[in-house]
Scaffold this active site. Structure first.
Site: not given
Ligand code: SAH
Ligand code: SF4
Length: 410
Positions: A127, A140, A147, A151, A154, A385
Site C-alpha cells: 500500500e 508515504c 515487515c 512492533c 503496528c 501510520c
Molecule cells: N518501519 C519503519 C517505517 C514504517 S512505520 C519504522 O518503524 O520507522 C512508520 C511510522 O508509523 C513509525 O514511526 C511507526 O512506529 C509508526 N506506527 C506504526 N504503527 C502505528 C500505529 N498503530 N499508530 C501510529 N503510528 C504507528
Molecule cells: Fe515494522 Fe511496523 Fe515496527 Fe515499522 S513500526 S518496524 S513497519 S513493525
C-alpha cells in the site's frame, strides 16, 4: 472507543519472521528503477556504441523520470530502431494499481499489485498513501511487503508475508502515484479531494509505509537516489525522510550513501518499555541508537532528526516520560513528532486521551520543540501510520467497519 488496554510489562520475545525471498520476475524487466549505470549496461546489450551510451541514458532518463511516459512510442527524440529494440527487451511497467480509496480528508490510499508467487498464484501487494494539504503533498512509500519486525502497536508487523521490494518497485510507487494524480508535465490533476497549490502534487516522500527500509538498504538507496535526481523526478533530499525503527549499524550508511532526512521511531525512553514496543531494541538499545543519531552524517540545526513517538494511553504518555524524552534528546538537533496511536482491530493499545497528549506536548513545546503533534490523516480508509497491511491478509468487511467506528469515536 471500546478497546481494552493491556499494559502488560511481560517481556515480549524478539521475533523476526523469515523473509519470503522467492521473487518471480516478469518475463521482461522494467526499466523503472534502474540506475544510470544499469541503463548504460542495458544499452550495451542492445549494441549501442560505448561512446553514445551516456547521451542515450540522459535521453531515456528524461522520458522515464521527467516526462513519465508509459510507452516507448512516446519517446520521440529516440530513433525508431532503438525504441523497437528497447520495447523488445524491456517494459516501462510500474506496480499495477488495484484499488484506490479516498478519505474524507483527501488522503488517498492505493493498493498496488506486484509480481507474486507462481506456486500459490498469489500476487504480492503493498500500500502507498498520498497525504495532501494546501502547501505540500506527501507520499508515504513502502519498502517491504509486510515487515520482519513486530512492533507491538503496528498493524504491518502482524502480516505473515514478507519480502523486500526491488528499487523499481519503490520508485514505481512514486511513478504510479504521479500517474494517478496527473502529476507529470501536461497532466490533469484530480478534481476531487485536496491537491497542493504549487506546481507539483507530490512534493515530499516519506519512507514510512510498510516495512523497515534499513532492512532493504540497497534497493531503498538506489530508489531514493533516482527519486532525488535533479534531471528526473527531482524531489530534493531535504524533502525525503527515511523512518527506521532503529537498525543502528545501517544509520551511518543511510546518511553517507543516501543523505536524506532521518526519522527514528523512538516511542519509549526506557529500554524495558522500548523492548516491549519495538522489539528490535533488544538488539540495539536506546543508548546505542542515540549514539548513532549523534553521528548521523550531515546533522545540523538545519538538518534535524525527527523522533517519532506514538501516544499510547497509560503506557508511554506520562509527564515524566515527556520530561525524560526532552532529557534524552538534549544535544541532538531534533524535531519531535507525537503521533496519536492509530487503532486497528485486535490491537491491545488505546490512543492517549487528547488532554494527556496536550499536556505531554506542552512539556515538549516548552523545551523548544515546535508543533510536536501530528494530526492523524486517512484513518477512515486505514491509511494512517501503522495501519497498512496487505496481501493475503486483507481485513474482512466486518473488521473494516469496526475500525472505522473506532476512528470516528476518537
Ligand atoms: N518501519 C519503519 C517505517 C514504517 S512505520 C519504522 O518503524 O520507522 C512508520 C511510522 O508509523 C513509525 O514511526 C511507526 O512506529 C509508526 N506506527 C506504526 N504503527 C502505528 C500505529 N498503530 N499508530 C501510529 N503510528 C504507528
Ligand atoms: Fe515494522 Fe511496523 Fe515496527 Fe515499522 S513500526 S518496524 S513497519 S513493525
Amino acid at each position: 472507543m471500546t478497546t481494552l488496554v493491556e499494559t502488560s510489562s511481560a517481556a515480549t520475545a524478539f521475533l523476526e519472521k523469515a523473509p519470503l525471498e522467492r521473487y518471480v520476475a516478469p518475463e521482461k524487466p522494467s526499466l523503472i528503477g534502474m540506475t544510470r549505470a544499469e541503463l548504460a549496461d542495458a544499452f550495451g546489450h542492445l549494441d549501442v556504441a560505448p561512446g553514445q551510451r551516456k547521451m542515450r541514458v540522459q535521453q531515456l532518463w528524461h522520458w522515464l523520470y521527467f516526462r513519465g511516459v508509459t510507452s516507448f512510442a512516446d519517446m520521440t527524440s529516440v530513433s525508431k530502431e532503438l525504441r523497437a529494440a528497447l520495447a523488445e527487451h524491456y517494459t516501462l511497467d510500474r506496480p499495477e494499481v488495484v484499488a484506490e480509496q479516498v478519505s474524507v480528508d483527501g488522503t488517498r490510499k492505493w493498493l498496488l499489485r506486484l509480481p507474486g508467487d507462481p506456486d500459490s498464484g498469489l500476487p504480492h501487494e503493498v500500500e502507498c498513501v498520498y497525504i495532501p494539504d494546501s502547501e505540500r503533498g506527501t507520499l508515504c512509500v513502502s519498502s517491504q511487503v509486510g515487515c520482519t519486525l513486530n512492533c507491538s502497536f503496528c498493524h504491518t508487523g502482524t502480516q505473515r508475508l514478507v519480502r523486500n521490494l526491488t528499487a523499481g518497485e519503490i520508485v514505481g510507487q512514486v511513478m504510479a502515484a504521479r500517474d494517478r494524480l496527473g502529476d507529470w508535465p501536461g497532466g490533469t490533476r484530480p478534481t476531487d479531494g485536496v491537491v497542493p497549490s504549487g506546481e507539483r502534487c507530490i512534493t515530499n516522500i516519506v519512507m514510512m509505509g510498510m516495512g523497515e527500509p534499513l532492512y532493504n538498504f540497497e534497493a531503498v538507496r538506489d530508489a531514493l537516489l533516482i527519486i532525488a535526481d535533479g534531471d528526473g523526478i527531482a524531489i530534493s533530499k531535504r524533502r525525503i525522510t527515511l523512518s527506521t525503527s532503529g537498525v543502528v549499524p545501517m544509520i551511518e550508511r543511510a546518511g553517507a550513501e543516501i543523505g536524506c532526512m532521518l526519522a527514528i521511531s523512538l516511542h519509549a525512553v526506557r529500554d524495558d518499555l522500548r523492548n516491549e514496543l519495538v522489539p528490535l531494541n533488544r538488539k540495539y538499545p536506546i543508548a546505542q541508537l542515540m549514539e548513532a543519531c549523534r553521528h548521523y552524517p550531515g546533522l545540523s540545526n538545519a538538518k534535524r532528526i525527527t523522533f517519532e513517538y506514538v501516544m499510547l494511553k497509560g503506557v508511554n504518555d506520562s509527564i515524566e516520560d515527556a520530561k525524560a524524552l526532552v532529557r534524552l534528546l538534549k544535544g541532538i538537533p531534533a524535531k519531535i513528532n507525537l503521533i496519536p496511536f492509530n487503532p486497528w482491530p485486535g490491537s491491545k493499545y488505546e490512543c492517549s486521551d487528547w488532554e494527556q497528549i496536550e499536556k505531554f506536548s506542552q512539556v515538549v513545546f516548552d523545551a523548544g520543540y515546535a508543533s510536536p503533534v501530528r494530526t492523524p490523516r486517512g484513518r477512515d480508509i486505514l491509511a494512517a501510520c501503522g495501519q497498512l497491511k496487505s496481501a493475503s491478509e486483507k481485513l474482512t468487511a466486518r473488521e473494516r467497519l469496526a475500525l472505522r467506528a473506532m476512528a470516528m469515536t476518537d
